[in-house]
Design an enzyme around this catalytic site. Structure first.
Site, PDB file in Angstrom:
ATOM      1  CB  CYS A  52       0.444   6.168   1.600  1.00 23.22           C
ATOM      2  SG  CYS A  52       1.021   6.183   3.243  1.00 23.22           S
ATOM      3  CG  HIS A  93      -3.666   3.910   2.498  1.00 26.84           C
ATOM      4  ND1 HIS A  93      -3.005   3.315   1.798  1.00 26.84           N
ATOM      5  CD2 HIS A  93      -2.936   4.171   3.649  1.00 26.84           C
ATOM      6  CE1 HIS A  93      -1.848   3.298   2.284  1.00 26.84           C
ATOM      7  NE2 HIS A  93      -1.743   3.900   3.634  1.00 26.84           N
ATOM      8  CD  GLU A 141      -5.106   1.748  -0.826  1.00 29.07           C
ATOM      9  OE1 GLU A 141      -3.919   1.538  -0.140  1.00 29.07           O
ATOM     10  OE2 GLU A 141      -5.172   3.031  -1.261  1.00 29.07           O
TER      11      GLU A 141
END
Length: 511
Positions: free
Chosen positions: A79, A169, A171
Site C-alpha cells: 500500500c 493489503h 495481510e
C-alpha cells in the site's frame, strides 16, 4: 543466527497483521518505526514496508531510503510502501478518483514467483486514497484490479535485490490469497528457512535466560493466566528452584481457582507460594462502588502484598514478567520525528523501591504464539485456552459493593455457566463469557414462597481480537437449562437474563 524480517511501521492500523502473517509462516520478524535506524545484520533476510494514513504527496509524508535498502536485501512495499517505492523511483502517484476501500478483484497479468499458486483472479482488500498512475522506468506490471491500473509490480533490472510492490493489503483476512503471497516473498524471494517454531523458540530462550540470570534469584507474580504461566515455566526451565513465584488470592478469583491453579503449578514443578489475602482485599473494598476505584484498590493491594512477600526472600535481584510483543511494539509517530513507546507492567506497576532487573522471556511473542509455546512446554490445554479474564477479577462483574457473600453468589452462578458451556461444546466457539451480578433484587416465587433475591446477567461474545465483539447466539435450550440450574442451586439468585449487546456500542465487561 536467527533469520529475521524487518517490518517498517508508517502508522498503519494493519502493521501487526503483517507481522502475524510472517510469524504464521514460521519466520521471525520485528516491527520498528520507519524512522528508527537499524543495522543490516547477517540474519536480516528482507524488509517489508507497511501502510500509512499519509499520502506520499504530502509535504511531511514519512520517507525512507528504499534504493539503499534494496541494494542489501529484498524489499516488499505494501500500500503506502508500494506508492512510496513508485514515487521515489520516478513513477507517478496521484489521488484516486474515489477513495478505494474494501474488496476488489485482483487479476494476475504476468506470472512471477511472488504470485506462485495464485489463481488468475482472486479477492483482495483495498484501503487507500492515492493510486499509482504510472510505474517508474525499469519496473513491470504484475497485476491490476477493475479500478486501479497498478495493483502489483516488480523492478525488472538486475541491480541490487528483488523489489516488489502491492497496492492492496495481503495481510488482512479479506485478501483470500494474501498469506500465500507473503509466504512466497519470504520463501521464494528472501529464501527464509521457516524454522522459527515453538520448540526452536524454547531452546533459544532457555539458553538466553541462563546467560542473563546465571545463579541469581528471580521473583514473579503469577495470576493463573496464560502469559505469566508460560513466562514462569520458561524461566524455571532455565534456573529451576531459583525462581520464586507468588500467587495471590485477592478474593475475586473464579470458584476454586486458587486451589486449582496452585495444583497445576505444583504439577509443572514450579516453586510457587500461594498467599490467601481474601480478607485483606474485602476490607479494602468495603463500601466502594465506583468501578475505577475498585480497580485501583485491587491493583494497589496486590502490589502491597507482593512487595511484602518479596521482602521475605533474600537476595532477589530480578523480576519476571509475562510482557508480550503487542505491549512493547514501538509505534511510529507519523506526525513528527518522535517515537512513542507503549509502556507495560504485567504485574500492575510495582514500586520503584524494589529496584529489580526485568526478565521478560515473551517480549517477542504474540498471544497465539505464547499458547503454542505453552503447549510445547506441557502446560495443560485448559489453562492455555481459557477465556480472557479481567485483572480486577469478579470485582468488576459485581456491580456495586464487593462483599464476600456477593462474591460467593457470583462464583457459584458463574461456575454453573462456564461448566455448562464446556459440557455443551460451546466454550471453544466463544471469545469470552462471564456472569454479572446486578445490584438489584426482584420478586420471585419458589414453591409456595415469595422470594426477593438478586439477578444475574449472562454474557458471551464472539470476537477475533476483543477490539470489536458480537453477542454469541447461544441456543435457547442451553440458556433455559443454565437459568434453571443457577436458580435451583444458588440460593440468593432468582432471576437470570442474557446480554445481547455488541461492542461497540457496549463493552464486553459491564464495568
Amino acid at each position: 543466527m536467527t533469520e529475521k524480517i524487518l517490518i517498517l511501521d508508517f502508522g498503519s492500523q494493519y502493521t501487526q497483521l503483517i507481522a502475524r502473517a510472517v510469524r504464521e509462516a514460521n519466520v521471525y520478524c520485528e516491527i520498528i518505526p520507519y524512522n528508527k535506524p537499524f543495522l543490516f545484520e547477517p540474519g536480516l533476510k528482507g524488509i517489508i514496508l507497511g501502510g500509512s494514513p499519509f499520502s506520499v504527496n504530502e509535504e511531511n509524508a514519512p520517507v525512507v531510503d528504499i534504493k539503499a535498502m534494496a541494494q542489501k536485501v529484498p524489499v516488499l512495499g505494501i500500500c503506502y510502501g508500494a506508492q512510496l517505492t513508485a514515487k521515489l523511483f520516478g513513477g507517478r502517484v496521484d489521488k484516486s478518483e474515489k477513495r478505494e476501500y474494501g474488496r476488489a478483484s485482483f487479476e494476475v497479468k504476468k506470472e512471477n514467483i511472488l504470485l506462485n499458486g495464485i489463481p488468475p483472479s482472486s479477492q483482495v482488500w483495498m484501503s487507500h486514497a492515492d493510486t499509482i498512475i504510472e510505474l517508474p522506468e525499469g519496473f513491470e506490471l504484475l497485476g491490476t484490479t477493475e479500478s486501479i491500473p497498478v495493483a502489483a509490480f516488480k523492478r525488472k533490472n538486475k541491480e541490487g535485490c528483488p523489489l516488489y510492490g502491492l497496492q492492496f493489503h495481503p495481510e488482512v483476512y479479506h485478501s483470500t490469497e494474501g498469506k500465500t503471497i507473503i509466504k512466497n516473498f519470504l520463501v521464494n524471494i528472501c529464501k527464509c528457512a521457516q524454522d522459527w517454531t515453538a520448540a526452536h523458540f524454547i531452546t533459544d530462550t532457555v539458553a538466553t535466560l541462563k546467560k542473563q540470570i546465571g545463579d541469581r534469584k528471580v521473583i514473579i507474580g503469577l495470576s493463573g493466566g496464560v502469559d505469566s504461566t508460560v513466562a514462569a515455566t520458561l524461566i524455571y526451565k532455565a534456573i529451576g528452584k531459583n525462581l520464586f513465584g507468588i500467587f495471590v488470592d485477592n478474593g475475586v478469583l473464579r470458584k476454586n481457582e486458587f486451589e486449582q491453579v496452585l495444583d497445576t503449578y505444583a504439577k509443572l514443578g514450579l516453586n510457587v507460594k500461594g498467599v490467601d489475602a481474601k480478607n485483606y482485599f474485602y476490607a479494602k473494598l468495603a463500601g466502594k462502588t465506583d468501578p475505577e476505584e475498585k480497580r485501583k484498590i485491587i491493583g494497589g493491594s496486590f502490589i502491597e502484598i507482593f512487595d511484602q512477600e518479596a521482602q521475605k526472600i533474600e537476595g532477589v535481584e530480578l523480576l519476571g514478567q509475562g510482557t508480550i510483543y503487542p505491549d512493547v511494539i514501538e509505534s511510529a509517530a507519523v506526525h513528527g520525528p518522535s517515537v512513542t513507546i507503549k509502556s507495560h507492567h504485567n504485574v500492575g506497576g510495582l514500586p520503584d523501591t524494589m529496584k529489580l532487573e526485568l526478565v521478560e522471556p515473551l517480549r517477542s511473542l504474540f498471544k497465539d504464539e505464547v499458547r503454542r509455546v505453552g503447549l510445547e512446554l506441557g502446560i495443560p490445554h485448559e489453562m492455555l485456552f481459557r477465556h480472557p479474564f479481567p485483572g480486577p477479577g469478579l470485582a468488576i462483574r459485581i456491580l456495586g459493593e464487593v462483599t464476600e457473600e456477593r462474591v460467593r453468589l457470583l462464583q457459584d452462578a458463574d461456575a454453573i455457566y462456564i461448566n455448562g458451556l464446556k459440557k455443551s461444546n460451546l466454550y471453544a466457539t466463544i471469545w469470552q463469557a462471564g456472569t454479572i451480578l446486578l445490584p438489584i433484587k426482584t420478586v420471585g416465587v419458589m414453591g409456595d414462597e415469595r422470594t426477593y433475591e438478586f439477578t444475574v446477567a449472562l454474557r458471551a461474545v464472539t470476537s477475533v481480537d476483543g477490539m470489536t465483539a458480537d453477542w454469541a447466539h447461544l441456543p435457547y435450550e442451553f440458556l433455559a437449562s443454565i437459568s434453571n440450574e443457577i436458580i435451583n442451586n444458588v440460593r440468593g439468585i432468582n432471576r437470570v437474563v442474557y446480554d445481547i449487546s455488541s461492542k461497540p456500542p457496549a463493552t464486553i465487561e459491564w464495568e
